[in-house]
Design a protein around this motif. Structure first.
Motif, short mmCIF file in Angstrom:
data_model
loop_
_atom_site.label_atom_id
_atom_site.label_comp_id
_atom_site.label_asym_id
_atom_site.label_seq_id
_atom_site.Cartn_x
_atom_site.Cartn_y
_atom_site.Cartn_z
N TYR A 139 -0.73 3.91 -0.51
CA TYR A 139 0.73 3.75 -0.51
C TYR A 139 1.42 4.94 -1.20
O TYR A 139 2.33 4.78 -2.01
N ASP A 142 5.18 5.33 -1.68
CA ASP A 142 5.85 4.46 -2.65
C ASP A 142 5.92 5.07 -4.04
O ASP A 142 6.70 4.62 -4.88
N ARG A 202 4.58 -1.26 -6.94
CA ARG A 202 3.31 -0.75 -6.41
C ARG A 202 2.41 -0.28 -7.53
O ARG A 202 1.17 -0.47 -7.48
N GLN A 206 -1.42 -1.72 -8.25
CA GLN A 206 -2.60 -0.88 -8.26
C GLN A 206 -3.26 -0.82 -9.64
O GLN A 206 -4.49 -0.74 -9.75
N HIS A 271 3.26 -7.52 -5.27
CA HIS A 271 2.20 -7.44 -4.26
C HIS A 271 0.87 -8.04 -4.75
O HIS A 271 -0.19 -7.65 -4.28
#
Length: 404
Positions: A139, A142, A202, A206, A271
Protein backbone atom coordinates in the motif's frame (compact mmCIF):
# COMPACT_ATOMS: atom_id res chain seq x y z
CA UNK A 1 35.21 22.15 -19.65
CA UNK A 2 32.35 21.32 -17.26
CA UNK A 3 29.00 20.98 -19.05
CA UNK A 4 26.74 23.99 -18.60
CA UNK A 5 23.79 21.98 -17.16
CA UNK A 6 26.07 20.63 -14.43
CA UNK A 7 27.37 24.08 -13.55
CA UNK A 8 23.78 25.37 -13.42
CA UNK A 9 22.94 22.64 -10.92
CA UNK A 10 25.98 23.19 -8.68
CA UNK A 11 29.23 25.11 -9.04
CA UNK A 12 32.22 22.92 -10.01
CA UNK A 13 35.19 22.12 -7.79
CA UNK A 14 37.38 24.46 -9.86
CA UNK A 15 36.32 27.07 -12.40
CA UNK A 16 37.54 26.82 -15.97
CA UNK A 17 41.09 28.13 -16.38
CA UNK A 18 41.97 27.62 -12.72
CA UNK A 19 45.40 26.13 -12.02
CA UNK A 20 45.07 22.86 -10.12
CA UNK A 21 47.37 20.20 -8.74
CA UNK A 22 47.86 17.17 -10.87
CA UNK A 23 47.78 14.88 -7.82
CA UNK A 24 44.20 14.14 -6.94
CA UNK A 25 42.82 15.36 -10.26
CA UNK A 26 40.95 13.33 -12.87
CA UNK A 27 42.14 13.07 -16.45
CA UNK A 28 39.04 13.30 -18.59
CA UNK A 29 39.00 10.18 -20.70
CA UNK A 30 35.22 9.81 -20.66
CA UNK A 31 32.98 12.90 -20.75
CA UNK A 32 30.28 11.12 -18.66
CA UNK A 33 32.70 11.00 -15.72
CA UNK A 34 31.95 14.69 -15.18
CA UNK A 35 28.52 13.73 -13.83
CA UNK A 36 30.14 11.76 -11.03
CA UNK A 37 32.71 14.16 -9.58
CA UNK A 38 32.48 17.72 -10.95
CA UNK A 39 32.02 19.24 -7.47
CA UNK A 40 34.46 17.06 -5.57
CA UNK A 41 37.69 17.00 -7.61
CA UNK A 42 39.36 18.95 -10.44
CA UNK A 43 39.27 17.63 -13.99
CA UNK A 44 42.29 17.93 -16.29
CA UNK A 45 41.09 18.39 -19.86
CA UNK A 46 43.86 18.65 -22.44
CA UNK A 47 43.02 18.93 -26.18
CA UNK A 48 45.59 16.26 -26.98
CA UNK A 49 47.33 13.84 -24.66
CA UNK A 50 50.02 11.47 -25.91
CA UNK A 51 50.60 8.15 -24.23
CA UNK A 52 53.82 9.40 -22.69
CA UNK A 53 52.05 12.49 -21.31
CA UNK A 54 49.24 10.32 -19.94
CA UNK A 55 51.78 8.11 -18.20
CA UNK A 56 53.59 11.12 -16.76
CA UNK A 57 50.37 12.65 -15.40
CA UNK A 58 49.31 9.31 -13.94
CA UNK A 59 52.69 8.92 -12.24
CA UNK A 60 52.25 12.42 -10.81
CA UNK A 61 49.10 11.24 -8.94
CA UNK A 62 46.22 11.88 -11.36
CA UNK A 63 43.27 9.47 -11.57
CA UNK A 64 42.06 7.86 -14.76
CA UNK A 65 38.70 6.88 -13.20
CA UNK A 66 36.64 8.66 -10.55
CA UNK A 67 37.55 7.33 -7.07
CA UNK A 68 34.39 6.04 -5.27
CA UNK A 69 35.01 8.33 -2.27
CA UNK A 70 34.99 11.35 -4.63
CA UNK A 71 31.73 10.15 -6.17
CA UNK A 72 30.10 9.92 -2.73
CA UNK A 73 31.54 13.37 -1.87
CA UNK A 74 29.97 14.73 -5.04
CA UNK A 75 26.61 13.28 -4.02
CA UNK A 76 26.91 14.85 -0.58
CA UNK A 77 27.67 18.22 -2.20
CA UNK A 78 24.71 18.23 -4.57
CA UNK A 79 21.96 16.30 -2.77
CA UNK A 80 20.51 19.37 -1.06
CA UNK A 81 20.87 21.82 -3.94
CA UNK A 82 17.48 23.11 -5.04
CA UNK A 83 16.05 22.15 -8.44
CA UNK A 84 13.25 24.49 -9.44
CA UNK A 85 13.09 23.94 -13.20
CA UNK A 86 12.29 20.86 -15.27
CA UNK A 87 15.76 20.96 -16.81
CA UNK A 88 17.48 20.96 -13.40
CA UNK A 89 15.24 18.11 -12.22
CA UNK A 90 16.18 16.13 -15.32
CA UNK A 91 19.90 16.88 -14.84
CA UNK A 92 19.76 15.82 -11.18
CA UNK A 93 18.02 12.54 -12.05
CA UNK A 94 20.65 11.73 -14.69
CA UNK A 95 23.50 12.55 -12.29
CA UNK A 96 22.10 10.45 -9.45
CA UNK A 97 21.32 7.42 -11.58
CA UNK A 98 24.79 7.56 -13.10
CA UNK A 99 26.19 7.67 -9.57
CA UNK A 100 23.99 4.75 -8.42
CA UNK A 101 25.22 2.60 -11.30
CA UNK A 102 28.89 3.55 -10.90
CA UNK A 103 29.03 2.99 -7.13
CA UNK A 104 27.09 -0.26 -7.38
CA UNK A 105 29.90 -1.63 -9.51
CA UNK A 106 32.59 -0.41 -7.10
CA UNK A 107 33.53 -0.92 -3.46
CA UNK A 108 32.56 2.12 -1.38
CA UNK A 109 31.63 3.06 2.17
CA UNK A 110 27.85 3.13 2.37
CA UNK A 111 27.83 5.05 5.66
CA UNK A 112 29.23 8.09 3.83
CA UNK A 113 25.69 8.70 2.55
CA UNK A 114 23.84 7.82 5.77
CA UNK A 115 21.05 10.23 6.72
CA UNK A 116 21.30 12.24 3.48
CA UNK A 117 18.52 12.73 0.90
CA UNK A 118 19.97 10.70 -1.96
CA UNK A 119 17.07 8.53 -3.18
CA UNK A 120 14.92 9.76 -6.06
CA UNK A 121 11.13 9.59 -5.57
CA UNK A 122 7.96 11.37 -6.76
CA UNK A 123 8.89 11.10 -10.46
CA UNK A 124 12.38 12.47 -9.73
CA UNK A 125 11.06 15.70 -8.23
CA UNK A 126 12.18 14.84 -4.70
CA UNK A 127 15.09 13.25 -2.85
CA UNK A 128 14.58 11.38 0.44
CA UNK A 129 16.80 9.73 3.04
CA UNK A 130 17.43 5.95 2.99
CA UNK A 131 15.35 5.66 6.20
CA UNK A 132 12.32 7.07 4.39
CA UNK A 133 12.24 4.47 1.64
CA UNK A 134 12.29 0.68 1.27
CA UNK A 135 12.53 -1.79 -1.57
CA UNK A 136 9.13 -3.36 -0.85
CA UNK A 137 6.15 -1.57 0.72
CA UNK A 138 2.53 -2.74 0.77
CA UNK A 139 0.00 0.00 0.00
CA UNK A 140 2.89 2.36 -0.80
CA UNK A 141 0.61 5.10 -2.14
CA UNK A 142 -1.09 5.34 1.26
CA UNK A 143 2.21 6.31 2.90
CA UNK A 144 3.26 9.23 0.72
CA UNK A 145 4.88 11.63 1.54
CA UNK A 146 6.15 9.97 4.73
CA UNK A 147 7.45 6.66 3.40
CA UNK A 148 8.21 5.51 -0.16
CA UNK A 149 8.91 2.40 -2.16
CA UNK A 150 11.82 2.29 -4.59
CA UNK A 151 10.40 2.89 -8.05
CA UNK A 152 10.42 0.06 -10.63
CA UNK A 153 12.78 2.20 -12.72
CA UNK A 154 15.36 2.20 -9.91
CA UNK A 155 14.90 -1.40 -8.74
CA UNK A 156 18.03 -2.37 -10.71
CA UNK A 157 20.07 -0.37 -8.18
CA UNK A 158 18.86 -2.45 -5.22
CA UNK A 159 22.40 -3.54 -4.16
CA UNK A 160 23.47 0.12 -3.99
CA UNK A 161 20.39 1.10 -1.98
CA UNK A 162 20.88 -1.79 0.44
CA UNK A 163 24.47 -0.72 1.03
CA UNK A 164 23.44 2.83 2.01
CA UNK A 165 20.83 1.53 4.47
CA UNK A 166 17.60 1.07 2.51
CA UNK A 167 15.61 -1.83 4.02
CA UNK A 168 14.17 -4.65 1.92
CA UNK A 169 10.81 -4.30 3.69
CA UNK A 170 9.37 -1.60 5.91
CA UNK A 171 10.25 -2.03 9.59
CA UNK A 172 8.28 -1.40 12.77
CA UNK A 173 10.58 1.54 13.44
CA UNK A 174 9.71 3.07 10.06
CA UNK A 175 5.97 2.74 10.69
CA UNK A 176 6.46 4.40 14.08
CA UNK A 177 8.45 7.17 12.39
CA UNK A 178 5.58 7.69 9.95
CA UNK A 179 3.15 8.11 12.85
CA UNK A 180 5.57 10.48 14.60
CA UNK A 181 5.96 12.55 11.42
CA UNK A 182 2.19 12.84 10.99
CA UNK A 183 1.91 13.85 14.65
CA UNK A 184 4.55 16.58 14.16
CA UNK A 185 2.67 17.89 11.11
CA UNK A 186 -0.74 17.85 12.78
CA UNK A 187 -0.33 18.39 16.54
CA UNK A 188 -1.31 22.06 16.26
CA UNK A 189 -4.31 21.33 14.01
CA UNK A 190 -7.90 20.49 14.97
CA UNK A 191 -7.76 17.12 13.23
CA UNK A 192 -5.90 15.13 10.60
CA UNK A 193 -6.70 15.84 6.97
CA UNK A 194 -7.92 12.97 4.80
CA UNK A 195 -4.51 11.95 3.41
CA UNK A 196 -2.93 11.96 6.87
CA UNK A 197 -5.81 9.89 8.24
CA UNK A 198 -5.35 7.36 5.45
CA UNK A 199 -1.63 7.17 6.20
CA UNK A 200 -2.20 6.74 9.95
CA UNK A 201 -4.74 3.94 9.52
CA UNK A 202 -2.46 2.05 7.17
CA UNK A 203 0.61 2.57 9.39
CA UNK A 204 -1.27 1.27 12.45
CA UNK A 205 -2.41 -1.79 10.51
CA UNK A 206 1.04 -2.65 9.19
CA UNK A 207 2.72 -1.95 12.54
CA UNK A 208 0.50 -4.37 14.48
CA UNK A 209 0.75 -7.05 11.80
CA UNK A 210 4.53 -6.75 11.91
CA UNK A 211 4.66 -6.94 15.70
CA UNK A 212 2.40 -9.97 15.65
CA UNK A 213 4.72 -11.74 13.21
CA UNK A 214 8.15 -10.59 14.37
CA UNK A 215 7.76 -9.36 17.96
CA UNK A 216 8.29 -5.94 19.55
CA UNK A 217 12.01 -5.93 20.35
CA UNK A 218 12.87 -3.35 17.68
CA UNK A 219 10.37 -0.92 19.19
CA UNK A 220 12.14 -1.05 22.53
CA UNK A 221 15.52 -0.49 20.87
CA UNK A 222 14.76 2.41 18.56
CA UNK A 223 11.41 4.07 19.33
CA UNK A 224 10.99 6.62 22.11
CA UNK A 225 7.30 7.43 21.67
CA UNK A 226 4.55 5.57 19.83
CA UNK A 227 1.69 7.73 18.54
CA UNK A 228 -1.75 6.20 18.00
CA UNK A 229 -5.09 7.69 16.87
CA UNK A 230 -7.81 8.61 19.38
CA UNK A 231 -11.57 8.79 18.86
CA UNK A 232 -11.32 12.57 18.38
CA UNK A 233 -9.43 12.07 15.12
CA UNK A 234 -5.95 13.12 16.31
CA UNK A 235 -2.72 11.38 17.28
CA UNK A 236 -1.45 11.11 20.86
CA UNK A 237 1.32 9.25 22.70
CA UNK A 238 -0.15 5.76 23.04
CA UNK A 239 0.49 5.56 26.79
CA UNK A 240 -1.82 8.56 27.38
CA UNK A 241 -4.80 6.88 25.71
CA UNK A 242 -7.37 4.49 27.18
CA UNK A 243 -8.52 1.32 25.50
CA UNK A 244 -12.10 0.21 25.97
CA UNK A 245 -11.63 -3.40 27.07
CA UNK A 246 -15.02 -3.36 28.81
CA UNK A 247 -18.38 -4.37 27.38
CA UNK A 248 -19.50 -0.74 27.22
CA UNK A 249 -20.01 0.97 23.90
CA UNK A 250 -17.69 3.88 23.06
CA UNK A 251 -20.55 6.36 22.65
CA UNK A 252 -21.91 5.44 26.06
CA UNK A 253 -18.48 5.81 27.64
CA UNK A 254 -17.87 9.20 26.07
CA UNK A 255 -21.13 10.49 27.48
CA UNK A 256 -20.52 9.03 30.94
CA UNK A 257 -16.88 10.06 31.25
CA UNK A 258 -17.41 13.56 29.87
CA UNK A 259 -14.03 13.55 28.13
CA UNK A 260 -12.14 12.73 31.32
CA UNK A 261 -10.37 9.92 29.46
CA UNK A 262 -9.33 9.97 25.83
CA UNK A 263 -10.15 6.66 24.16
CA UNK A 264 -8.05 4.89 21.54
CA UNK A 265 -9.71 4.73 18.14
CA UNK A 266 -11.24 1.35 17.35
CA UNK A 267 -8.62 -0.79 15.63
CA UNK A 268 -11.34 -2.03 13.32
CA UNK A 269 -11.18 1.38 11.65
CA UNK A 270 -7.50 0.75 10.88
CA UNK A 271 -7.99 -2.22 8.54
CA UNK A 272 -7.65 -4.71 11.41
CA UNK A 273 -11.09 -6.33 11.21
CA UNK A 274 -13.85 -6.38 13.81
CA UNK A 275 -12.50 -9.05 16.15
CA UNK A 276 -12.28 -7.25 19.50
CA UNK A 277 -10.55 -10.19 21.14
CA UNK A 278 -7.83 -9.98 18.48
CA UNK A 279 -7.54 -6.22 19.04
CA UNK A 280 -6.98 -6.75 22.77
CA UNK A 281 -4.30 -9.34 22.02
CA UNK A 282 -2.55 -7.01 19.58
CA UNK A 283 -2.37 -4.20 22.13
CA UNK A 284 -0.91 -6.58 24.68
CA UNK A 285 1.91 -7.33 22.22
CA UNK A 286 3.12 -3.74 22.52
CA UNK A 287 6.00 -3.08 24.94
CA UNK A 288 4.58 -2.17 28.34
CA UNK A 289 5.63 1.49 28.09
CA UNK A 290 3.59 1.90 24.87
CA UNK A 291 0.41 0.14 25.95
CA UNK A 292 -2.74 2.26 26.38
CA UNK A 293 -4.39 2.13 29.80
CA UNK A 294 -7.07 -0.55 30.07
CA UNK A 295 -10.39 1.07 30.96
CA UNK A 296 -11.42 -1.93 33.05
CA UNK A 297 -8.58 -1.21 35.47
CA UNK A 298 -10.16 1.96 36.82
CA UNK A 299 -13.90 1.82 35.97
CA UNK A 300 -16.84 -0.30 37.08
CA UNK A 301 -20.55 -0.47 36.34
CA UNK A 302 -22.91 0.38 39.17
CA UNK A 303 -26.62 -0.45 39.16
CA UNK A 304 -28.91 2.48 39.99
CA UNK A 305 -31.71 1.13 42.19
CA UNK A 306 -34.22 3.75 41.10
CA UNK A 307 -34.11 2.34 37.58
CA UNK A 308 -34.43 -1.32 38.49
CA UNK A 309 -37.57 -3.20 37.44
CA UNK A 310 -39.09 -6.19 39.20
CA UNK A 311 -39.00 -9.61 37.58
CA UNK A 312 -42.34 -11.19 36.71
CA UNK A 313 -41.62 -13.84 39.35
CA UNK A 314 -41.38 -11.12 41.96
CA UNK A 315 -39.37 -11.85 45.07
CA UNK A 316 -39.32 -15.54 44.19
CA UNK A 317 -36.68 -14.94 41.49
CA UNK A 318 -33.17 -14.48 42.83
CA UNK A 319 -32.13 -12.68 39.65
CA UNK A 320 -35.14 -10.33 39.65
CA UNK A 321 -34.92 -8.44 36.34
CA UNK A 322 -31.26 -9.20 35.83
CA UNK A 323 -31.94 -11.41 32.82
CA UNK A 324 -33.90 -8.80 30.87
CA UNK A 325 -31.25 -6.18 31.45
CA UNK A 326 -28.12 -8.31 31.21
CA UNK A 327 -28.39 -11.95 30.19
CA UNK A 328 -30.25 -11.10 26.99
CA UNK A 329 -28.14 -8.03 26.27
CA UNK A 330 -25.48 -7.63 23.61
CA UNK A 331 -22.98 -6.86 26.35
CA UNK A 332 -23.53 -10.23 28.01
CA UNK A 333 -23.33 -12.07 24.70
CA UNK A 334 -20.11 -10.26 23.86
CA UNK A 335 -18.71 -11.14 27.29
CA UNK A 336 -19.46 -14.81 26.72
CA UNK A 337 -17.85 -14.67 23.28
CA UNK A 338 -14.66 -13.13 24.72
CA UNK A 339 -14.49 -15.70 27.50
CA UNK A 340 -14.97 -18.59 25.07
CA UNK A 341 -12.22 -17.20 22.84
CA UNK A 342 -9.86 -16.65 25.75
CA UNK A 343 -10.56 -20.15 27.03
CA UNK A 344 -9.53 -21.51 23.60
CA UNK A 345 -6.56 -19.09 23.42
CA UNK A 346 -8.02 -17.54 20.29
CA UNK A 347 -8.36 -20.83 18.38
CA UNK A 348 -12.14 -20.41 18.23
CA UNK A 349 -12.98 -17.53 15.90
CA UNK A 350 -15.28 -14.70 16.89
CA UNK A 351 -17.87 -15.89 14.36
CA UNK A 352 -17.86 -19.45 15.72
CA UNK A 353 -18.09 -18.27 19.34
CA UNK A 354 -20.93 -15.91 18.43
CA UNK A 355 -22.90 -18.73 16.82
CA UNK A 356 -22.32 -20.96 19.85
CA UNK A 357 -23.61 -18.30 22.25
CA UNK A 358 -26.63 -17.61 20.03
CA UNK A 359 -27.49 -21.31 20.01
CA UNK A 360 -27.25 -21.48 23.80
CA UNK A 361 -29.52 -18.48 24.32
CA UNK A 362 -31.99 -19.68 21.69
CA UNK A 363 -32.38 -23.05 23.41
CA UNK A 364 -32.82 -21.73 26.92
CA UNK A 365 -35.62 -19.18 26.60
CA UNK A 366 -36.92 -19.78 30.11
CA UNK A 367 -37.39 -17.71 33.24
CA UNK A 368 -34.35 -15.82 34.46
CA UNK A 369 -33.45 -18.19 37.28
CA UNK A 370 -34.12 -21.32 35.24
CA UNK A 371 -32.15 -20.02 32.25
CA UNK A 372 -29.17 -19.11 34.36
CA UNK A 373 -29.18 -22.52 36.05
CA UNK A 374 -29.35 -24.44 32.75
CA UNK A 375 -27.08 -22.06 30.83
CA UNK A 376 -24.41 -22.19 33.50
CA UNK A 377 -24.66 -25.97 33.57
CA UNK A 378 -24.16 -26.16 29.81
CA UNK A 379 -21.22 -23.78 29.86
CA UNK A 380 -19.65 -25.63 32.78
CA UNK A 381 -19.86 -28.96 30.96
CA UNK A 382 -18.12 -27.57 27.89
CA UNK A 383 -15.82 -24.96 29.40
CA UNK A 384 -15.10 -25.56 33.12
CA UNK A 385 -12.35 -22.90 33.25
CA UNK A 386 -14.66 -20.48 31.49
CA UNK A 387 -17.38 -21.07 34.08
CA UNK A 388 -15.04 -20.17 36.93
CA UNK A 389 -14.26 -16.83 35.25
CA UNK A 390 -17.93 -16.24 34.48
CA UNK A 391 -18.89 -16.81 38.11
CA UNK A 392 -16.16 -14.42 39.17
CA UNK A 393 -17.51 -11.77 36.81
CA UNK A 394 -21.04 -12.50 38.10
CA UNK A 395 -19.98 -11.87 41.67
CA UNK A 396 -17.95 -8.79 40.72
CA UNK A 397 -20.86 -7.44 38.67
CA UNK A 398 -23.13 -7.56 41.69
CA UNK A 399 -20.85 -5.13 43.53
CA UNK A 400 -21.93 -2.20 41.37
CA UNK A 401 -20.40 0.64 39.00
CA UNK A 402 -20.55 4.34 37.67
CA UNK A 403 -22.60 3.62 34.54
CA UNK A 404 -26.30 3.11 34.10
Amino acid sequence: MIRKELSNYHQPFAAEGTTVKIRGSLTEKKPEHQDLIWTSMPIIDLPFMSQSLQKMIKNAGAHEEPPPNCVTSNIRNICQSSCETDQLIKTRAEVFRSSYAYLQAKRFEGNQLAGLPVVLVEKDTKLVRPDDVCLSLSYDLDFRPYLYKITPEDAMYAPFFQKIGVKNEATAEQYCNVLAAVYADSCDKQKLHSNQLRTVKRAVEQLFKLIKTHGNQKLLEYVETLYLPAVDGKLYPSSTLCYNDTVFETKRLEEALENKFLLLEKLGKCHLGNDKYEHHQLLQLLPQKFQPKMLSEFTEERVVESKMQLCELGTGCEFSGWFDKHLSSGAFKYGLICLIRENSQGKITQEAASKHVSRLLAVYRLSAAKLWKQLSGSINSHFPKLMKKLMYLWNEGNKGAPFT
